[in-house]
Design an enzyme around this catalytic site. Structure first.
Site, PDB file in Angstrom:
ATOM      1  N   CYS A   1      -1.030   3.477  -6.184  1.00 46.07           N
ATOM      2  CA  CYS A   1      -1.971   3.320  -5.452  1.00 46.07           C
ATOM      3  C   CYS A   1      -1.825   1.931  -5.545  1.00 46.07           C
ATOM      4  O   CYS A   1      -2.047   1.807  -7.395  1.00 46.07           O
ATOM      5  CB  CYS A   1      -3.029   3.558  -5.576  1.00 46.07           C
ATOM      6  SG  CYS A   1      -4.234   3.291  -4.272  1.00 46.07           S
TER       7      CYS A   1
ATOM      8  N   CYS B   1       1.155  -1.093   0.132  1.00 42.67           N
ATOM      9  CA  CYS B   1       0.112  -0.089   0.613  1.00 42.67           C
ATOM     10  C   CYS B   1       0.735   0.963  -0.479  1.00 42.67           C
ATOM     11  O   CYS B   1       2.163   1.260   1.419  1.00 42.67           O
ATOM     12  CB  CYS B   1      -0.848   0.459   1.419  1.00 42.67           C
ATOM     13  SG  CYS B   1      -2.274   1.470   1.310  1.00 42.67           S
TER      14      CYS B   1
HETATM   15  N1  DGL Z   1      -3.336   0.710  -1.897  1.00 45.06           N
HETATM   16  C1  DGL Z   1      -3.525   1.738  -0.912  1.00 45.06           C
HETATM   17  C2  DGL Z   1      -2.661   2.579  -1.380  1.00 45.06           C
HETATM   18  O1  DGL Z   1      -2.242   1.759  -2.722  1.00 45.06           O
HETATM   19  C3  DGL Z   1      -4.119   2.904  -0.266  1.00 45.06           C
HETATM   20  C4  DGL Z   1      -5.469   2.498  -0.309  1.00 45.06           C
HETATM   21  C5  DGL Z   1      -6.639   3.314   0.698  1.00 45.06           C
HETATM   22  O2  DGL Z   1      -6.888   3.401   1.211  1.00 45.06           O
HETATM   23  O3  DGL Z   1      -6.869   4.880   0.417  1.00 45.06           O
HETATM   24  O4  DGL Z   1      -2.282   3.300  -1.492  1.00 45.06           O
END
Ligand code: DGL
Length: 258
Positions: A183, A74
């Site tokens: 993301c 993430c």
């Molecule tokens: N998948 C996440 C990222 O790479 C987080 C997205 C989120 O929960 O806002 O930032």
């Protein structure tokens, strides 16, 4: 060096499975445990302190499950919390950050676009990296609403198309030749994104780089599994149906409170 313990992977939700699958493909002998903290998604609009606290909670669950290395799949959690995780836990971490470097280094127009969460784009870590590329114009765009739509299973909705058009068209008009997906949820939007941006714009995400880095750490510090144990375990703390469908129903998903 051998080590049969699992690799832990976590994300705020289902997005990190894009990273997980790169790891699973590159390291087919390794046992993996994936944690989707969907109950608390999205992380992107939360404060740094909240993101650090949620990340620690996820790490503790993975440590209880004897993980030998943890992949923070993430960008939001990496850019806001990896320093704190490394300070507090004696286990190697691999993080994911927007791939500014390959985009900036290869851009012909010297204009690149980055689509990421507010938490990532506001983080110190991201801004320090961006500052290293003074000769490139970096167009930053928060992907408001995208993660929630993905978590709700609305990948192909008209609302998604409308949001993506409003975020990407100004980048196209500004002459970007690279679009960085900052993301881990966004690789699931590539088919829709390709309908909006022209073919010459290259899309980059960091999944394969994270998998390679994971392999290097196993080789240098942690040890590979000496047995083939490639049945992954997926845990989620809200309704499992979207995670099951993103995994194409190939693996069981366990609902659990964590
Ligand atoms: N998948 C996440 C990222 O790479 C987080 C997205 C989120 O929960 O806002 O930032």
């Amino acid at each position: 060096m051998t080590n049969n313990n699992p690799i832990g992977v976590f994300d705020s939700g289902i997005g990190g499975t894009s990273i997980w699958s790169a790891i699973h493909d590159l390291l087919p002998n390794e046992k993996t445990i994936y944690l989707a903290d969907s109950k608390n998604a999205p992380y992107g609009q939360k404060t740094k302190d909240e993101i650090v606290a949620l990340s620690k909670k996820n790490v503790e669950f993975l440590l209880e499950n004897n993980c030998k290395l943890i992949v923070v799949a993430c960008n939001t959690a990496t850019t806001n919390a990896i320093r704190e995780l490394r300070a507090d836990y004696d286990i190697p971490f691999v993080g994911i950050e927007p791939a500014i470097k390959p985009a900036a280094n290869n851009s012909q127009t010297q204009v690149i676009g980055i689509l990421a969460t507010k938490g990532t784009l506001n983080s110190e870590l991201f801004n320090k990296t961006a500052e290293m590329f003074q000769n490139t114009k970096i167009i930053e765009q928060v992907g408001y609403g995208l993660v929630q739509l993905i978590e709700d299973g609305n990948l192909y909705s008209p609302e998604m198309t409308q949001l993506l058009e409003s975020y990407l068209k100004p980048m196209v008009d500004a002459n970007i030749d690279y679009l960085v997906l900052g993301c881990s949820h966004y690789p699931y939007l590539i088919p829709q994104i390709k309908k909006i941006i022209p073919d010459h714009i290259k899309i980059i995400d960091s999944g394969e780089a994270v998998a390679r880095q994971t392999k290097n750490l196993l080789q240098d510090k942690v040890g590979f599994s000496e047995i083939k144990q490639n049945d992954p375990i997926f845990y989620v703390n809200s309704d499992p149906k979207v995670l099951e469908s993103i995994l194409e129903y190939k693996y069981p998903v366990i609902k659990k409170d964590f």
